[in-house]
Design a protein around this motif. Structure first.
Motif, PDB file in Angstrom:
ATOM      1  N   ILE A 190       0.834  -1.201   0.000  1.00 14.57           N
ATOM      2  CA  ILE A 190       0.000   0.000   0.000  1.00 14.57           C
ATOM      3  C   ILE A 190       0.871   1.254   0.000  1.00 14.57           C
ATOM      4  O   ILE A 190       0.569   2.244  -0.679  1.00 14.57           O
ATOM      5  N   ARG A 191       1.965   1.241   0.751  1.00 14.04           N
ATOM      6  CA  ARG A 191       2.867   2.400   0.749  1.00 14.04           C
ATOM      7  C   ARG A 191       3.464   2.612  -0.640  1.00 14.04           C
ATOM      8  O   ARG A 191       3.628   3.748  -1.089  1.00 14.04           O
ATOM      9  N   ARG A 192       3.801   1.516  -1.312  1.00 13.96           N
ATOM     10  CA  ARG A 192       4.369   1.648  -2.668  1.00 13.96           C
ATOM     11  C   ARG A 192       3.324   2.185  -3.640  1.00 13.96           C
ATOM     12  O   ARG A 192       3.633   3.001  -4.519  1.00 13.96           O
ATOM     13  N   ILE A 193       2.082   1.738  -3.483  1.00 18.86           N
ATOM     14  CA  ILE A 193       1.001   2.246  -4.336  1.00 18.86           C
ATOM     15  C   ILE A 193       0.832   3.743  -4.125  1.00 18.86           C
ATOM     16  O   ILE A 193       0.705   4.522  -5.075  1.00 18.86           O
ATOM     17  N   ALA A 194       0.840   4.161  -2.856  1.00 22.28           N
ATOM     18  CA  ALA A 194       0.650   5.579  -2.548  1.00 22.28           C
ATOM     19  C   ALA A 194       1.779   6.425  -3.120  1.00 22.28           C
ATOM     20  O   ALA A 194       1.560   7.543  -3.586  1.00 22.28           O
ATOM     21  N   ALA A 195       3.003   5.880  -3.086  1.00 21.32           N
ATOM     22  CA  ALA A 195       4.161   6.636  -3.572  1.00 21.32           C
ATOM     23  C   ALA A 195       4.243   6.664  -5.093  1.00 21.32           C
ATOM     24  O   ALA A 195       4.993   7.456  -5.659  1.00 21.32           O
ATOM     25  N   SER A 196       3.456   5.815  -5.759  1.00 18.58           N
ATOM     26  CA  SER A 196       3.549   5.718  -7.217  1.00 18.58           C
ATOM     27  C   SER A 196       2.916   6.899  -7.935  1.00 18.58           C
ATOM     28  O   SER A 196       3.154   7.112  -9.123  1.00 18.58           O
ATOM     29  N   GLY A 197       2.075   7.660  -7.210  1.00 14.77           N
ATOM     30  CA  GLY A 197       1.432   8.810  -7.836  1.00 14.77           C
ATOM     31  C   GLY A 197       0.264   8.453  -8.727  1.00 14.77           C
ATOM     32  O   GLY A 197      -0.148   9.257  -9.564  1.00 14.77           O
ATOM     33  N   GLY A 198      -0.298   7.250  -8.559  1.00 11.32           N
ATOM     34  CA  GLY A 198      -1.438   6.836  -9.366  1.00 11.32           C
ATOM     35  C   GLY A 198      -2.747   7.345  -8.794  1.00 11.32           C
ATOM     36  O   GLY A 198      -2.820   8.438  -8.227  1.00 11.32           O
ATOM     37  N   VAL A 199      -3.793   6.545  -8.926  1.00 13.52           N
ATOM     38  CA  VAL A 199      -5.104   6.919  -8.390  1.00 13.52           C
ATOM     39  C   VAL A 199      -4.983   7.095  -6.876  1.00 13.52           C
ATOM     40  O   VAL A 199      -4.445   6.225  -6.188  1.00 13.52           O
ATOM     41  N   PRO A 200      -5.452   8.231  -6.336  1.00 11.88           N
ATOM     42  CA  PRO A 200      -5.307   8.490  -4.898  1.00 11.88           C
ATOM     43  C   PRO A 200      -5.958   7.406  -4.043  1.00 11.88           C
ATOM     44  O   PRO A 200      -6.941   6.779  -4.440  1.00 11.88           O
ATOM     45  N   LEU A 201      -5.400   7.212  -2.854  1.00 10.84           N
ATOM     46  CA  LEU A 201      -5.867   6.183  -1.936  1.00 10.84           C
ATOM     47  C   LEU A 201      -6.196   6.813  -0.589  1.00 10.84           C
ATOM     48  O   LEU A 201      -5.408   7.588  -0.044  1.00 10.84           O
ATOM     49  N   VAL A 202      -7.372   6.498  -0.060  1.00 16.23           N
ATOM     50  CA  VAL A 202      -7.799   6.966   1.256  1.00 16.23           C
ATOM     51  C   VAL A 202      -7.896   5.758   2.181  1.00 16.23           C
ATOM     52  O   VAL A 202      -8.563   4.773   1.852  1.00 16.23           O
ATOM     53  N   ALA A 230     -11.976  11.700   0.205  1.00 13.77           N
ATOM     54  CA  ALA A 230     -11.961  11.138  -1.144  1.00 13.77           C
ATOM     55  C   ALA A 230     -12.241  12.217  -2.187  1.00 13.77           C
ATOM     56  O   ALA A 230     -11.588  12.279  -3.237  1.00 13.77           O
ATOM     57  N   LEU A 231     -13.213  13.083  -1.904  1.00 15.73           N
ATOM     58  CA  LEU A 231     -13.523  14.167  -2.838  1.00 15.73           C
ATOM     59  C   LEU A 231     -12.356  15.142  -2.941  1.00 15.73           C
ATOM     60  O   LEU A 231     -12.055  15.662  -4.017  1.00 15.73           O
ATOM     61  N   GLN A 232     -11.673  15.375  -1.819  1.00 20.56           N
ATOM     62  CA  GLN A 232     -10.499  16.247  -1.849  1.00 20.56           C
ATOM     63  C   GLN A 232      -9.331  15.581  -2.564  1.00 20.56           C
ATOM     64  O   GLN A 232      -8.555  16.242  -3.253  1.00 20.56           O
ATOM     65  N   ALA A 233      -9.212  14.255  -2.399  1.00 23.99           N
ATOM     66  CA  ALA A 233      -8.086  13.530  -2.992  1.00 23.99           C
ATOM     67  C   ALA A 233      -8.102  13.602  -4.508  1.00 23.99           C
ATOM     68  O   ALA A 233      -7.049  13.551  -5.155  1.00 23.99           O
ATOM     69  N   ILE A 234      -9.291  13.722  -5.082  1.00 23.23           N
ATOM     70  CA  ILE A 234      -9.397  13.815  -6.538  1.00 23.23           C
ATOM     71  C   ILE A 234      -8.667  15.048  -7.053  1.00 23.23           C
ATOM     72  O   ILE A 234      -8.182  15.085  -8.182  1.00 23.23           O
ATOM     73  N   GLN A 235      -8.548  16.068  -6.182  1.00 23.89           N
ATOM     74  CA  GLN A 235      -7.912  17.316  -6.593  1.00 23.89           C
ATOM     75  C   GLN A 235      -6.398  17.188  -6.708  1.00 23.89           C
ATOM     76  O   GLN A 235      -5.759  18.026  -7.323  1.00 23.89           O
ATOM     77  N   GLY A 236      -5.791  16.154  -6.095  1.00 22.40           N
ATOM     78  CA  GLY A 236      -4.349  15.982  -6.227  1.00 22.40           C
ATOM     79  C   GLY A 236      -3.701  15.589  -4.921  1.00 22.40           C
ATOM     80  O   GLY A 236      -4.221  15.870  -3.847  1.00 22.40           O
ATOM     81  N   PRO A 237      -2.522  14.933  -4.978  1.00 23.20           N
ATOM     82  CA  PRO A 237      -1.852  14.421  -3.784  1.00 23.20           C
ATOM     83  C   PRO A 237      -1.301  15.491  -2.862  1.00 23.20           C
ATOM     84  O   PRO A 237      -0.979  15.214  -1.726  1.00 23.20           O
ATOM     85  N   SER A 238      -1.197  16.740  -3.328  1.00 23.94           N
ATOM     86  CA  SER A 238      -0.609  17.777  -2.485  1.00 23.94           C
ATOM     87  C   SER A 238      -1.454  18.068  -1.251  1.00 23.94           C
ATOM     88  O   SER A 238      -0.959  18.608  -0.271  1.00 23.94           O
TER      89      SER A 238
END
Length: 412
Positions: free
Chosen positions: A191-203, A376-384
């Motif tokens: 899961i950490r690797r998925i999060a670091a990949s910059g793909g679809v956001p994860l909550v 989740a709605l905020q995550a769609i806006q970007g990982p920042s």
């Protein structure tokens, strides 16, 4: 700031400035009206909107209608929310007011046993979280795609991993993936690797041991146990016993909360006992087995120390309600009654605990789902904008956490 005044003819005059069809739902018309005012520059970037109730009064609609309109704009990035400060105009490119709103698909995965027993807190708690999430997303005008890690596992396997669930949802074209009670220890690395990949956001919902850039919402187990311990100390307990039939990550956090309360109260270390069964480790076994596990563990404790509750003034903090039920039964077998010989508090506030008079810490299950929807709605806006939200349990006090004073015969 100035009031957002809504004129009657602004929403329904012949020119129809909202760009929506006549008869469109009120939340769509309000959302488009606010969108137009942002695009025109009337509402500038960073400006704070009035509160939801104030908007409801000014638009002459119900609070849920305003919430749905605002949620739509948050999903699109037109607005951004800060749970402590309010709602603000976000960074939005000016577009035609007639551009139709894109409906986002938000994926959520969870391990739900079907059918589940009445005592399966893992199922029931997860079900409550998922339901609250789905309702919140529906109110925002978007939709959800659910993936069951248990039901969709190949025959012969206990359940799919969180990484497999993530990949399955991404393949269905979702904009964000929410994992509700879905992580096991083996899932952490992937899961950490998925999060670091910059793909679809994860909550991540209800798991503390994860770090940015993930979006995380959880409830504070240590704080809940700290509340429970202080409640027992305030009720007259002079020593505390933390009781758990197995080792778990959340159980260890609760034990830390108990120790902190005892330390803050200035009591000696020997006044708090960790009675966790260190030989049993948390697994994916149905949690309704916790009652029998609690009973067996309590019997072993009493067999090894018949004076476990001797002297009175002992407060027991059980890792969950089912384990508390087992402890109460084992104590009764030795002639000891709760509220007379000891006090006890559980966790999860199961329905049966009300009948038993068991004080319990009620977890914020629906709030977890609602906050997950916000993230989740905020995550769609970007990982920042990745962030962590910590929620708190509520203590429901009943008879088990109050000593019953003996009645003195012949006195008035």
């Amino acid at each position: 700031m100035g009031k957002l005044v809504v004129q009657a003819d602004r929403m329904e005059n012949e020119e129809n400035p909202t760009g929506l069809r006549f008869g469109a739902p009120a939340y769509e018309r309000i959302a488009q009206d606010l969108r137009n005012r942002v695009s025109s520059g009337e509402l500038t970037e960073g400006r704070m909107l009035p509160g939801r109730r104030a908007l409801a009064v000014e638009y002459k609609v119900s609070l849920p209608t305003i919430e749905r309109a605002v949620a739509n704009l948050v999903s699109d990035g037109v607005l951004r929310t800060d749970l402590r400060r309010g709602t603000f105009v976000g960074q939005v490119a000016k577009t035609s007011s007639t551009t139709p709103q894109k409906i986002a698909a938000l994926g959520i995965m969870a391990p739900l046993r079907i059918p589940a027993t009445a005592h399966d807190m893992t199922h029931n708690g997860t079900y409550a979280m998922v339901g609250a999430f789905e309702r919140a997303i529906s109110r925002s005008g978007n939709r959800t795609t659910f993936f069951n890690l248990w039901r969709d596992a190949p025959e012969g396997e206990d359940r799919l991993s969180a990484a497999e669930g993530y990949e399955a949802l991404v393949a269905q074209g979702v904009s964000v993936v929410v994992a509700a009670n879905a992580l096991r220890q083996a899932d952490m690395g992937p899961i950490r690797r998925i999060a670091a990949s910059g793909g679809v956001p994860l909550v991540i919902v209800n798991e503390e041991k994860v770090s940015p850039p993930l979006f995380v919402v959880h409830y504070d187990h240590a704080d809940a146990a700290h509340q429970a311990a202080n409640h027992l100390l305030d009720g007259g307990c002079r020593s505390l016993l933390y009781f758990s039939a197995r080792v778990s990550s959340w159980g260890e956090q609760r034990w830390e909360g108990v120790r902190r309360a005892v330390s803050e109260a200035g009591l000696p270390r020997e006044n708090v006992l960790d009675a966790t069964n260190r030989e049993a480790v948390e697994t994916d076994a149905p949690i309704h087995d916790a009652t029998q596990g609690g009973l067996a563990h309590a019997r072993r404790l009493f067999a090894g120390n018949a004076n476990l509750l001797a002297g009175g003034g002992v407060g027991v903090i059980a890792a969950n309600d089912q384990m508390a039920w087992g402890f109460i039964e084992a104590a009764a077998e030795r002639g000891m009654k709760m509220a007379r010989d000891y006090l006890i508090v559980g966790f999860d506030d199961m329905p049966e605990s009300r009948d038993l008079g068991l004080t319990s810490m009620r977890p914020p299950l629906e709030n977890l789902g609602e906050e997950a929807a916000t993230l989740a709605l905020q995550a769609i806006q970007g990982p920042s904008s990745a962030r962590r939200i910590s929620l708190h349990s509520e203590l429901v006090a009943r008879n088990s956490s109050r000593f019953v004073m003996p009645v003195l015969v012949g006195t008035r």
